[in-house]
Design an enzyme around this catalytic site. Structure first.
Site, PDB file in Angstrom:
ATOM      1  N   GLU A  32       0.843  -1.205   0.000  1.00 14.26           N
ATOM      2  CA  GLU A  32       0.000   0.000   0.000  1.00 14.26           C
ATOM      3  C   GLU A  32       0.875   1.251   0.000  1.00 14.26           C
ATOM      4  N   LYS A  33       0.543   2.107  -0.965  1.00 18.41           N
ATOM      5  CA  LYS A  33       1.331   3.309  -1.220  1.00 18.41           C
ATOM      6  C   LYS A  33       1.062   4.432  -0.210  1.00 18.41           C
ATOM      7  N   CYS A  40     -11.753   4.829   0.069  1.00 18.08           N
ATOM      8  CA  CYS A  40     -13.030   4.689   0.763  1.00 18.08           C
ATOM      9  C   CYS A  40     -12.937   5.077   2.242  1.00 18.08           C
ATOM     10  N   TYR A 181     -22.451  12.254  -8.023  1.00 21.51           N
ATOM     11  CA  TYR A 181     -22.472  11.718  -6.658  1.00 21.51           C
ATOM     12  C   TYR A 181     -21.823  12.693  -5.664  1.00 21.51           C
ATOM     13  N   ILE A 182     -20.534  12.999  -5.918  1.00 21.52           N
ATOM     14  CA  ILE A 182     -19.780  13.757  -4.907  1.00 21.52           C
ATOM     15  C   ILE A 182     -20.255  15.207  -4.849  1.00 21.52           C
ATOM     16  N   GLY A 268     -15.810  13.529 -11.623  1.00 22.87           N
ATOM     17  CA  GLY A 268     -15.634  12.107 -11.899  1.00 22.87           C
ATOM     18  C   GLY A 268     -14.252  11.624 -11.465  1.00 22.87           C
ATOM     19  N   ASP A 309     -12.100  -0.405  -8.384  1.00 20.13           N
ATOM     20  CA  ASP A 309     -12.265   0.684  -9.364  1.00 20.13           C
ATOM     21  C   ASP A 309     -11.424   0.484 -10.619  1.00 20.13           C
ATOM     22  N   HIS A 441     -44.693  -2.735  11.534  1.00 16.67           N
ATOM     23  CA  HIS A 441     -45.319  -1.410  11.530  1.00 16.67           C
ATOM     24  C   HIS A 441     -44.994  -0.671  12.816  1.00 16.67           C
TER      25      HIS A 441
HETATM   26  P1  FAD Z   1      -9.171   2.532  -3.519  1.00 18.59           P
HETATM   27  O1  FAD Z   1     -10.054   2.642  -2.359  1.00 18.59           O
HETATM   28  O2  FAD Z   1      -8.888   3.753  -4.318  1.00 18.59           O
HETATM   29  O3  FAD Z   1      -7.800   1.909  -2.987  1.00 18.59           O
HETATM   30  C1  FAD Z   1      -6.701   1.726  -3.823  1.00 18.59           C
HETATM   31  C2  FAD Z   1      -5.446   1.766  -2.983  1.00 18.59           C
HETATM   32  O4  FAD Z   1      -4.352   1.382  -3.798  1.00 18.59           O
HETATM   33  C3  FAD Z   1      -5.113   3.156  -2.456  1.00 18.59           C
HETATM   34  O5  FAD Z   1      -4.968   3.122  -1.058  1.00 18.59           O
HETATM   35  C4  FAD Z   1      -3.809   3.526  -3.150  1.00 18.59           C
HETATM   36  O6  FAD Z   1      -2.928   4.283  -2.328  1.00 18.59           O
HETATM   37  C5  FAD Z   1      -3.229   2.160  -3.448  1.00 18.59           C
HETATM   38  N1  FAD Z   1      -2.290   2.133  -4.574  1.00 18.59           N
HETATM   39  C6  FAD Z   1      -2.438   2.686  -5.796  1.00 18.59           C
HETATM   40  N2  FAD Z   1      -1.369   2.396  -6.569  1.00 18.59           N
HETATM   41  C7  FAD Z   1      -0.540   1.650  -5.811  1.00 18.59           C
HETATM   42  C8  FAD Z   1       0.723   1.053  -6.038  1.00 18.59           C
HETATM   43  N3  FAD Z   1       1.341   1.153  -7.213  1.00 18.59           N
HETATM   44  N4  FAD Z   1       1.297   0.369  -5.036  1.00 18.59           N
HETATM   45  C9  FAD Z   1       0.667   0.249  -3.838  1.00 18.59           C
HETATM   46  N5  FAD Z   1      -0.514   0.787  -3.573  1.00 18.59           N
HETATM   47  C10 FAD Z   1      -1.120   1.474  -4.546  1.00 18.59           C
HETATM   48  N6  FAD Z   1     -18.337   4.246  -2.792  1.00 18.59           N
HETATM   49  C11 FAD Z   1     -19.379   3.658  -2.184  1.00 18.59           C
HETATM   50  O7  FAD Z   1     -19.663   2.488  -2.463  1.00 18.59           O
HETATM   51  N7  FAD Z   1     -20.140   4.323  -1.259  1.00 18.59           N
HETATM   52  C12 FAD Z   1     -19.871   5.614  -0.915  1.00 18.59           C
HETATM   53  O8  FAD Z   1     -20.573   6.195  -0.079  1.00 18.59           O
HETATM   54  C13 FAD Z   1     -18.782   6.261  -1.539  1.00 18.59           C
HETATM   55  N8  FAD Z   1     -18.470   7.528  -1.231  1.00 18.59           N
HETATM   56  C14 FAD Z   1     -17.383   8.119  -1.813  1.00 18.59           C
HETATM   57  C15 FAD Z   1     -17.092   9.436  -1.480  1.00 18.59           C
HETATM   58  C16 FAD Z   1     -15.999  10.078  -2.045  1.00 18.59           C
HETATM   59  C17 FAD Z   1     -15.683  11.488  -1.665  1.00 18.59           C
HETATM   60  C18 FAD Z   1     -15.171   9.361  -2.960  1.00 18.59           C
HETATM   61  C19 FAD Z   1     -13.959  10.010  -3.555  1.00 18.59           C
HETATM   62  C20 FAD Z   1     -15.468   8.053  -3.314  1.00 18.59           C
HETATM   63  C21 FAD Z   1     -16.585   7.426  -2.749  1.00 18.59           C
HETATM   64  N9  FAD Z   1     -16.932   6.112  -3.076  1.00 18.59           N
HETATM   65  C22 FAD Z   1     -18.014   5.523  -2.488  1.00 18.59           C
HETATM   66  C23 FAD Z   1     -16.149   5.328  -4.043  1.00 18.59           C
HETATM   67  C24 FAD Z   1     -15.198   4.376  -3.296  1.00 18.59           C
HETATM   68  O9  FAD Z   1     -14.364   5.138  -2.454  1.00 18.59           O
HETATM   69  C25 FAD Z   1     -14.383   3.575  -4.288  1.00 18.59           C
HETATM   70  O10 FAD Z   1     -15.233   2.906  -5.180  1.00 18.59           O
HETATM   71  C26 FAD Z   1     -13.526   2.546  -3.553  1.00 18.59           C
HETATM   72  O11 FAD Z   1     -12.657   3.157  -2.640  1.00 18.59           O
HETATM   73  C27 FAD Z   1     -12.724   1.710  -4.554  1.00 18.59           C
HETATM   74  O12 FAD Z   1     -11.998   0.756  -3.857  1.00 18.59           O
HETATM   75  P2  FAD Z   1     -10.622   0.178  -4.439  1.00 18.59           P
HETATM   76  O13 FAD Z   1     -10.112  -0.732  -3.389  1.00 18.59           O
HETATM   77  O14 FAD Z   1     -10.827  -0.305  -5.805  1.00 18.59           O
HETATM   78  O15 FAD Z   1      -9.669   1.457  -4.573  1.00 18.59           O
HETATM   79  P1  NAI Z   2     -19.828  11.390 -11.143  1.00 18.04           P
HETATM   80  O1  NAI Z   2     -19.492  10.700 -12.400  1.00 18.04           O
HETATM   81  O2  NAI Z   2     -20.816  10.808 -10.224  1.00 18.04           O
HETATM   82  O3  NAI Z   2     -20.320  12.864 -11.461  1.00 18.04           O
HETATM   83  C1  NAI Z   2     -19.556  13.767 -12.197  1.00 18.04           C
HETATM   84  C2  NAI Z   2     -20.492  14.834 -12.728  1.00 18.04           C
HETATM   85  O4  NAI Z   2     -19.707  15.870 -13.278  1.00 18.04           O
HETATM   86  C3  NAI Z   2     -21.417  14.329 -13.814  1.00 18.04           C
HETATM   87  O5  NAI Z   2     -22.714  14.762 -13.530  1.00 18.04           O
HETATM   88  C4  NAI Z   2     -20.842  14.968 -15.083  1.00 18.04           C
HETATM   89  O6  NAI Z   2     -21.827  15.214 -16.051  1.00 18.04           O
HETATM   90  C5  NAI Z   2     -20.273  16.239 -14.526  1.00 18.04           C
HETATM   91  N1  NAI Z   2     -19.198  16.846 -15.304  1.00 18.04           N
HETATM   92  C6  NAI Z   2     -18.177  16.231 -15.953  1.00 18.04           C
HETATM   93  N2  NAI Z   2     -17.358  17.140 -16.516  1.00 18.04           N
HETATM   94  C7  NAI Z   2     -17.860  18.360 -16.211  1.00 18.04           C
HETATM   95  C8  NAI Z   2     -17.471  19.703 -16.490  1.00 18.04           C
HETATM   96  N3  NAI Z   2     -16.376  19.961 -17.192  1.00 18.04           N
HETATM   97  N4  NAI Z   2     -18.233  20.717 -16.028  1.00 18.04           N
HETATM   98  C9  NAI Z   2     -19.364  20.458 -15.296  1.00 18.04           C
HETATM   99  N5  NAI Z   2     -19.773  19.208 -14.994  1.00 18.04           N
HETATM  100  C10 NAI Z   2     -19.030  18.182 -15.439  1.00 18.04           C
HETATM  101  O7  NAI Z   2     -18.405  11.622 -10.418  1.00 18.04           O
HETATM  102  P2  NAI Z   2     -18.053  12.090  -8.954  1.00 18.04           P
HETATM  103  O8  NAI Z   2     -19.187  12.812  -8.327  1.00 18.04           O
HETATM  104  O9  NAI Z   2     -16.745  12.783  -9.062  1.00 18.04           O
HETATM  105  O10 NAI Z   2     -17.857  10.723  -8.193  1.00 18.04           O
HETATM  106  C11 NAI Z   2     -16.941   9.753  -8.709  1.00 18.04           C
HETATM  107  C12 NAI Z   2     -17.408   8.367  -8.416  1.00 18.04           C
HETATM  108  O11 NAI Z   2     -17.204   8.058  -7.048  1.00 18.04           O
HETATM  109  C13 NAI Z   2     -18.912   8.144  -8.634  1.00 18.04           C
HETATM  110  O12 NAI Z   2     -19.203   7.903  -9.975  1.00 18.04           O
HETATM  111  C14 NAI Z   2     -19.156   6.945  -7.777  1.00 18.04           C
HETATM  112  O13 NAI Z   2     -18.771   5.796  -8.479  1.00 18.04           O
HETATM  113  C15 NAI Z   2     -18.203   7.166  -6.605  1.00 18.04           C
HETATM  114  N6  NAI Z   2     -18.928   7.764  -5.473  1.00 18.04           N
HETATM  115  C16 NAI Z   2     -19.920   7.040  -4.870  1.00 18.04           C
HETATM  116  C17 NAI Z   2     -20.633   7.568  -3.827  1.00 18.04           C
HETATM  117  C18 NAI Z   2     -21.707   6.741  -3.218  1.00 18.04           C
HETATM  118  O14 NAI Z   2     -21.760   5.546  -3.491  1.00 18.04           O
HETATM  119  N7  NAI Z   2     -22.569   7.313  -2.395  1.00 18.04           N
HETATM  120  C19 NAI Z   2     -20.371   8.895  -3.290  1.00 18.04           C
HETATM  121  C20 NAI Z   2     -19.315   9.567  -3.986  1.00 18.04           C
HETATM  122  C21 NAI Z   2     -18.623   9.007  -5.023  1.00 18.04           C
END
Ligand code: FAD
Ligand code: NAI
Length: 467
Positions: A32-33, A40, A181-182, A268, A309, A441
């Site tokens: 892990e980097k 997450c 989403y975000i 995104g 991802d 209920h």
């Molecule tokens: P990550 O969680 O990104 O983990 C990848 C890890 O790999 C990182 O720790 C990174 O440092 C490490 N890494 C990368 N390259 C290397 C390397 N070369 N060597 C060693 N380590 C490395 N999803 C939900 O389902 N529900 C939510 O409510 C939700 N909310 C979110 C809110 C925000 C603000 C954001 C940004 C994302 C959210 N997501 C949510 C999305 C969710 O965080 C991701 O889908 C999830 O973390 C993906 O898991 P992962 O293990 O694939 O990758």
């Molecule tokens: P997103 O793909 O959900 O939304 C990005 C939005 O930005 C879209 O509506 C798109 O049309 C818009 N957009 C793109 N380029 C633009 C521009 N130049 N100007 C204006 N609008 C523009 O991506 P987001 O919100 O960054 O989240 C990334 C991912 O993280 C999500 O797709 C989801 O997979 C994950 N996530 C999940 C959550 C959850 O499960 N509750 C919460 C937060 C993130």
């Protein structure tokens, strides 16, 4: 014979995979980097939901007068709030570290890169490199936020989601680029904490790709909250001036400037594979930067797997964890494949939104004969007692077999309610199955039962004229 496995990345895909591998008797090294728990736990799901819960509490207090409750001087101590959130993150990430240790997974904090199909080089924090030989490699390196031209993340003027989760103060006026989403989760959270919020969205509506009936409720809610939501709008760049940040935007009407004190760019995320050395083993990314995998989570190199991802949409934590479990089982020699009917999605907006399975538009496009039943939370006693009556549950079923194809909901606690819908679809349940199940209920899940009855025109607590 146990296999030796290197897992690259300790997010919800990687660490879940590592723990399951260990449970199945394999020898595991996790590389892990940055931080255990990945995006997450550290800068994604968990910290965002903590701050969203705080925003919801402030908002609830502010709107409790109908219940005869009022409170003066509700203040938010931002430092304390951020410290509280950091405490939750620390507890969880510490827990992941503890679990990996208890399962005897070796953890190497450093950046991993593939040397050949059985060797990974890890650049450790002290600058030295450690070489690890293994039978299998699992790539779980996740994703990173996309930056758009003119809005490089400096985490001062321009926040990525990471900056937005560690504020020094609550912005007076936050401009959010991206109504996905975000953008909506955090935009609404900041509005509740007192910011003026303007959301700039490139497409014609919020949350592209989600059920449009549900999204309408969210768009209405934004309006009610006083969030300015501009569609078909693009941010062109910004200048810092004496009176704030001048964001140049292009709308349907032309070009204008919005002045704010904080920008959040949330347009995104993209898969992350920088420095991984994929070329050394002939692995190629698809046009969007994802690694293609089969149902066993195998890449085109048979002993190299990809999960989370990096392995494709949807980029959701629970989808990554499931893939991690599948890869672990396959490596351990079990007969396993990623064979899920549906991945639920939950969006922590106000009100919340959640969905699972097929969308109505998709069924129409495919020409599937379907039925639909809806039940509004306005008719739910439990929703009334919570003072959260906005929204509904919508169930889509196969017109012939009655099998549930999709469930979409917006309203109170729907991020929890969706679990029942996911189970129903996974088990091939029909609307009749749901309707016949006694729901306690007064609870919000009764709305599921009523929506299922509504599919057959038999909901008891709303009037459904005979067709
Ligand atoms: P990550 O969680 O990104 O983990 C990848 C890890 O790999 C990182 O720790 C990174 O440092 C490490 N890494 C990368 N390259 C290397 C390397 N070369 N060597 C060693 N380590 C490395 N999803 C939900 O389902 N529900 C939510 O409510 C939700 N909310 C979110 C809110 C925000 C603000 C954001 C940004 C994302 C959210 N997501 C949510 C999305 C969710 O965080 C991701 O889908 C999830 O973390 C993906 O898991 P992962 O293990 O694939 O990758
Ligand atoms: P997103 O793909 O959900 O939304 C990005 C939005 O930005 C879209 O509506 C798109 O049309 C818009 N957009 C793109 N380029 C633009 C521009 N130049 N100007 C204006 N609008 C523009 O991506 P987001 O919100 O960054 O989240 C990334 C991912 O993280 C999500 O797709 C989801 O997979 C994950 N996530 C999940 C959550 C959850 O499960 N509750 C919460 C937060 C993130």
């Amino acid at each position: 014979m146990p296999r030796s496995v290197v897992v690259l990345g300790a997010g919800p895909a990687g660490y879940v995979c590592a723990i399951r591998l260990a449970q199945l008797g394999q020898n595991v090294t996790v590389v892990e980097k940055s931080y255990l728990g990945g995006t997450c736990l550290n800068v994604g799901c968990i910290p965002s939901k903590a701050l969203i819960a705080a925003g919801a509490l402030v908002d609830r207090i502010a709107h409790a007068s109908a219940m005869g409750i009022s409170a003066d001087n509700v203040r938010v101590d931002v430092d304390k709030l951020v410290a509280w959130k950091a405490g939750i993150v620390a507890k969880l990430t510490g827990g992941v570290g503890g679990l990996l240790k208890n399962h005897k997974c070796e953890v190497l904090m450093g950046s991993g890169s593939i040397v050949d199909k059985n060797t990974v080089a890890v650049k450790l924090a002290d600058g030295t490199t450690k070489t690890v030989k293994c039978d299998d490699i699992v790539i779980a390196t996740g994703s990173v936020p996309i930056a758009i031209p003119g809005f490089a993340f400096d985490e001062k003027d321009v926040w990525s989601s990471t900056g937005a989760l560690a504020p020094k103060s609550i912005p007076k006026h936050l401009v959010v680029i991206g109504g996905g989403y975000i953008g909506l989760e955090l935009g609404m959270m900041y509005r509740k904490l007192g910011s003026e919020v303007t959301v700039l969205e490139a497409t014609a509506g919020a949350l592209p790709g989600q059920d449009r009936d549900c999204v309408k409720v969210i768009e209405r809610s934004m309006k009610k909250m006083g969030i300015k939501f501009l569609t078909e709008t693009f941010a062109q760049g910004y200048e810092r001036k004496k009176d704030g940040l001048h964001v140049r935007i292009k709308t349907k009407k032309g070009e204008e400037t919005v002045v704010c004190d904080q920008i959040g760019s949330m347009v995104g995320r993209k898969p992350y594979s920088e420095g991984l050395g994929l070329e050394k083993v002939g692995l190629k990314l698809d046009a969007k930067g994802f690694l293609a995998v089969d149902k066993q989570m195998r890449t085109s190199v048979p002993n190299i797997y990809a999960v989370g991802d990096i392995a494709g949409q949807p980029m959701l934590a629970h989808k990554g964890s499931k893939e991690g479990l599948v890869a672990a089982a396959v490596i351990a020699g079990q007969k396993e494949e990623y064979d899920v009917r549906c991945v639920p999605a939950v969006i922590f907006t106000a009100p919340e939104m959640a969905s699972v399975g097929a969308q109505e538009e998709e069924l129409k496009t495919k020409g599937v004969a379907y039925k639909s039943g809806s039940f509004p939370f306005a008719a739910s006693g439990r929703a009334m007692s919570l003072m959260e009556t906005e929204g509904f549950v919508k169930i889509l079923t196969d017109a012939k077999s009655d099998e549930i194809l999709g469930v979409h909901m917006v309203g109170p606690e729907v991020t929890e309610l969706i679990a029942e819908a996911a189970l129903a679809i996974e088990m091939g349940a029909t609307a009749e199955d749901l309707a016949r199940t006694i729901h306690a209920h007064p609870t919000l899940p009764e709305a599921m039962m009523e929506a299922a009855e509504a599919v057959h025109g038999m909901a008891v607590h709303i009037f459904q004229p005979k067709k």
